[in-house]
Design a protein around this motif. Structure first.
Motif, PDB file in Angstrom:
ATOM      1  N   MET A  44       1.612  38.732 -35.719  1.00 15.59           N
ATOM      2  CA  MET A  44       0.209  38.534 -35.376  1.00 15.59           C
ATOM      3  C   MET A  44      -0.684  39.134 -36.450  1.00 15.59           C
ATOM      4  O   MET A  44      -1.663  38.521 -36.875  1.00 15.59           O
ATOM      5  N   ALA A  45      -0.352  40.347 -36.904  1.00 18.32           N
ATOM      6  CA  ALA A  45      -1.154  40.995 -37.941  1.00 18.32           C
ATOM      7  C   ALA A  45      -1.131  40.166 -39.222  1.00 18.32           C
ATOM      8  O   ALA A  45      -2.150  40.012 -39.892  1.00 18.32           O
ATOM      9  N   TRP A  46       0.022  39.615 -39.558  1.00 14.78           N
ATOM     10  CA  TRP A  46       0.130  38.801 -40.764  1.00 14.78           C
ATOM     11  C   TRP A  46      -0.706  37.540 -40.640  1.00 14.78           C
ATOM     12  O   TRP A  46      -1.390  37.126 -41.579  1.00 14.78           O
ATOM     13  N   ASN A  47      -0.680  36.903 -39.457  1.00 11.95           N
ATOM     14  CA  ASN A  47      -1.454  35.687 -39.236  1.00 11.95           C
ATOM     15  C   ASN A  47      -2.947  35.956 -39.323  1.00 11.95           C
ATOM     16  O   ASN A  47      -3.699  35.164 -39.889  1.00 11.95           O
ATOM     17  N   VAL A  48      -3.379  37.075 -38.756  1.00 12.05           N
ATOM     18  CA  VAL A  48      -4.791  37.429 -38.821  1.00 12.05           C
ATOM     19  C   VAL A  48      -5.211  37.650 -40.266  1.00 12.05           C
ATOM     20  O   VAL A  48      -6.268  37.200 -40.711  1.00 12.05           O
ATOM     21  N   PHE A  49      -4.370  38.346 -41.041  1.00 11.83           N
ATOM     22  CA  PHE A  49      -4.681  38.582 -42.442  1.00 11.83           C
ATOM     23  C   PHE A  49      -4.784  37.261 -43.202  1.00 11.83           C
ATOM     24  O   PHE A  49      -5.666  37.065 -44.046  1.00 11.83           O
ATOM     25  N   LYS A  50      -3.872  36.347 -42.889  1.00  5.55           N
ATOM     26  CA  LYS A  50      -3.890  35.047 -43.553  1.00  5.55           C
ATOM     27  C   LYS A  50      -5.162  34.286 -43.212  1.00  5.55           C
ATOM     28  O   LYS A  50      -5.770  33.632 -44.068  1.00  5.55           O
ATOM     29  N   PHE A  51      -5.615  34.398 -41.960  1.00  5.10           N
ATOM     30  CA  PHE A  51      -6.844  33.730 -41.528  1.00  5.10           C
ATOM     31  C   PHE A  51      -8.047  34.306 -42.250  1.00  5.10           C
ATOM     32  O   PHE A  51      -8.933  33.579 -42.706  1.00  5.10           O
ATOM     33  N   CYS A  52      -8.101  35.639 -42.377  1.00  4.28           N
ATOM     34  CA  CYS A  52      -9.210  36.292 -43.068  1.00  4.28           C
ATOM     35  C   CYS A  52      -9.245  35.897 -44.533  1.00  4.28           C
ATOM     36  O   CYS A  52     -10.315  35.684 -45.106  1.00  4.28           O
ATOM     37  N   THR A  53      -8.059  35.784 -45.163  1.00  2.00           N
ATOM     38  CA  THR A  53      -7.993  35.368 -46.553  1.00  2.00           C
ATOM     39  C   THR A  53      -8.525  33.952 -46.721  1.00  2.00           C
ATOM     40  O   THR A  53      -9.224  33.638 -47.690  1.00  2.00           O
ATOM     41  N   ALA A  54      -8.219  33.077 -45.764  1.00  2.00           N
ATOM     42  CA  ALA A  54      -8.715  31.703 -45.819  1.00  2.00           C
ATOM     43  C   ALA A  54     -10.228  31.660 -45.698  1.00  2.00           C
ATOM     44  O   ALA A  54     -10.897  30.874 -46.368  1.00  2.00           O
ATOM     45  N   LEU A  55     -10.783  32.515 -44.843  1.00  2.00           N
ATOM     46  CA  LEU A  55     -12.239  32.569 -44.701  1.00  2.00           C
ATOM     47  C   LEU A  55     -12.898  33.010 -45.996  1.00  2.00           C
ATOM     48  O   LEU A  55     -13.964  32.496 -46.359  1.00  2.00           O
ATOM     49  N   ARG A  56     -12.283  33.970 -46.699  1.00  2.00           N
ATOM     50  CA  ARG A  56     -12.843  34.404 -47.975  1.00  2.00           C
ATOM     51  C   ARG A  56     -12.854  33.246 -48.966  1.00  2.00           C
ATOM     52  O   ARG A  56     -13.759  33.112 -49.791  1.00  2.00           O
ATOM     53  N   GLY A  57     -11.829  32.396 -48.893  1.00  2.00           N
ATOM     54  CA  GLY A  57     -11.707  31.305 -49.845  1.00  2.00           C
ATOM     55  C   GLY A  57     -12.686  30.175 -49.625  1.00  2.00           C
ATOM     56  O   GLY A  57     -12.887  29.351 -50.518  1.00  2.00           O
ATOM     57  N   LEU A  58     -13.299  30.100 -48.428  1.00  2.00           N
ATOM     58  CA  LEU A  58     -14.251  29.021 -48.172  1.00  2.00           C
ATOM     59  C   LEU A  58     -15.434  29.085 -49.136  1.00  2.00           C
ATOM     60  O   LEU A  58     -15.839  28.087 -49.709  1.00  2.00           O
ATOM     61  N   GLY A  59     -15.980  30.313 -49.278  1.00  2.00           N
ATOM     62  CA  GLY A  59     -17.025  30.546 -50.256  1.00  2.00           C
ATOM     63  C   GLY A  59     -18.111  29.503 -50.287  1.00  2.00           C
ATOM     64  O   GLY A  59     -18.717  29.152 -49.278  1.00  2.00           O
ATOM     65  N   SER A  60     -18.325  28.978 -51.484  1.00  2.00           N
ATOM     66  CA  SER A  60     -19.427  28.037 -51.701  1.00  2.00           C
ATOM     67  C   SER A  60     -19.202  26.692 -51.040  1.00  2.00           C
ATOM     68  O   SER A  60     -20.127  25.885 -50.957  1.00  2.00           O
ATOM     69  N   VAL A  61     -17.976  26.420 -50.560  1.00  2.00           N
ATOM     70  CA  VAL A  61     -17.704  25.138 -49.896  1.00  2.00           C
ATOM     71  C   VAL A  61     -18.617  24.964 -48.689  1.00  2.00           C
ATOM     72  O   VAL A  61     -19.183  23.883 -48.461  1.00  2.00           O
ATOM     73  N   MET A  62     -18.784  26.037 -47.903  1.00  2.00           N
ATOM     74  CA  MET A  62     -19.627  25.948 -46.718  1.00  2.00           C
ATOM     75  C   MET A  62     -21.100  25.788 -47.095  1.00  2.00           C
ATOM     76  O   MET A  62     -21.844  25.055 -46.431  1.00  2.00           O
ATOM     77  N   ILE A  63     -21.521  26.446 -48.171  1.00  3.61           N
ATOM     78  CA  ILE A  63     -22.902  26.287 -48.624  1.00  3.61           C
ATOM     79  C   ILE A  63     -23.146  24.852 -49.069  1.00  3.61           C
ATOM     80  O   ILE A  63     -24.177  24.246 -48.744  1.00  3.61           O
ATOM     81  N   LEU A  64     -22.190  24.279 -49.790  1.00  2.00           N
ATOM     82  CA  LEU A  64     -22.313  22.888 -50.224  1.00  2.00           C
ATOM     83  C   LEU A  64     -22.322  21.944 -49.038  1.00  2.00           C
ATOM     84  O   LEU A  64     -23.021  20.922 -49.050  1.00  2.00           O
ATOM     85  N   MET A  65     -21.564  22.277 -47.985  1.00  3.32           N
ATOM     86  CA  MET A  65     -21.549  21.442 -46.789  1.00  3.32           C
ATOM     87  C   MET A  65     -22.914  21.459 -46.100  1.00  3.32           C
ATOM     88  O   MET A  65     -23.425  20.406 -45.681  1.00  3.32           O
ATOM     89  N   VAL A  66     -23.516  22.655 -45.991  1.00  2.00           N
ATOM     90  CA  VAL A  66     -24.841  22.760 -45.390  1.00  2.00           C
ATOM     91  C   VAL A  66     -25.861  21.963 -46.201  1.00  2.00           C
ATOM     92  O   VAL A  66     -26.671  21.201 -45.653  1.00  2.00           O
TER      93      VAL A  66
END
Length: 318
Positions: free
Chosen positions: A8-30
């Motif tokens: 579970m801890a590993w999965n949460v860490f992986k999820f947080c890393t993915a959120l960091r990677g979104l970056g400017s993608v979400m700004i471009l989507m908006v």
């Protein structure tokens, strides 16, 4: 049991890393949604109607375009204020202030021997009451935590009065940008509602086989814009209502979840004072993502380190 906890801890860490990677993608989507909406409303429909022969159509187009551009400016101003404003981090070498019961005064925690005792206590105990004024320590950041401060696993640091980490703004929402986030929600709701209502006649005509000027591509853009803005208006309305209730109770999303385990909430000072701790006292600044210098000087809560509390009935002998 230990294996499942580790997974579970590993999965949460992986999820947080993915959120960091979104970056400017979400700004471009908006910005993409804003661009499509601008094309459908201004270029496709109400821009040409502004020069229509009938004065009533021209007046309607002028009103819609005026409101649309005004709300759009406020929406983008609020949005980039949230994106670019640091929500607030713990200052370097910050130390909590403790009460000296014998001297009857407060003093900063500085003594190294006492500090080590506090650290040992915090590392071995968990504070369950978020309204408890005891000294708090973050084991991940290895530093003291001010009141109402929480650690963000996505940002990898402690955030002052953290509400949540928002993927849409690619930032944490905390003490220094919470007002800007609320204004972003407000102007997004108003803008999407305006767009939905202004494109509603075209949407109805589309299903009634009415005569609609334009190419299949422009009609598809109008249809998509109506659906997108209707969906955003309904979803943002729910978030806006929730956050208004949080502001009036002087709590955050995290604290609202935490304080289910305790009946006391010492930061609730009444709706007006709770509102002022987020939006300030100067009414001219309530609807813009900024604060007056007077508010910043008079309201410590706007800096994210100190918060006034209701007196404790037990300590006052009531």
């Amino acid at each position: 049991m230990h294996r499942s906890a580790a997974v579970m801890a590993w999965n949460v860490f992986k999820f947080c890393t993915a959120l960091r990677g979104l970056g400017s993608v979400m700004i471009l989507m908006v910005l993409g949604v804003v661009g499509v909406t601008y094309y459908a409303v201004v270029v496709n429909n109400y821009g040409p109607a502004l020069f229509a022969a009938e004065s009533m159509d021209s007046l309607t187009a002028f009103t819609v375009l005026l409101l649309f551009h005004g709300l759009l400016v406020m929406l983008l101003w609020s949005y980039f204020s949230v994106v670019l404003t640091d929500p607030g981090g713990v200052p370097l070498n910050w130390r909590p202030v403790v009460e000296d019961e014998e001297a009857g005064e407060a003093m900063p925690l500085a003594n190294s021997e006492f500090s080590s005792q506090i650290l040992n206590m915090q590392q071995s105990a968990v504070i369950s009451d978020p309204g408890d004024p005891r000294i708090r320590f973050c084991r991940k950041c290895n530093q003291f935590k001010p009141p109402r401060c929480h650690h963000c696993s996505v940002c990898g640091r402690c955030v002052l009065k953290m509400d949540h980490h928002c993927v849409w703004v690619v930032n944490c929402v905390g003490a220094l940008n919470y007002k800007f986030f609320l204004l972003f929600l407000l102007y997004t709701f108003l803008e999407t509602t305006l767009v939905t209502l202004s494109l509603l006649p075209h949407f109805i005509a589309f299903f009634n086989d009415g005569e609609i000027p334009g190419t299949p591509g422009t009609l598809a853009t109008t249809f998509l814009t109506f659906v997108l803005n209707l969906a955003f208006a309904l979803s943002v309305l729910g978030f806006l209502i929730m956050h208004i209730s949080l502001v009036l109770g002087n709590t955050t999303t995290i604290e609202a979840y935490e304080k289910k385990s305790t009946p006391k909430w010492r930061y609730d000072l009444g709706r007006r004072r709770n509102f002022e701790q987020v939006f300030g006292i100067d009414k001219k600044y309530w609807l813009i993502p900024a604060y007056s210098e007077e508010d910043l000087r008079r309201i410590p809560a706007l800096h994210g380190l100190e918060y006034p509390k209701k007196p404790d009935p037990e300590s006052s002998g009531l």
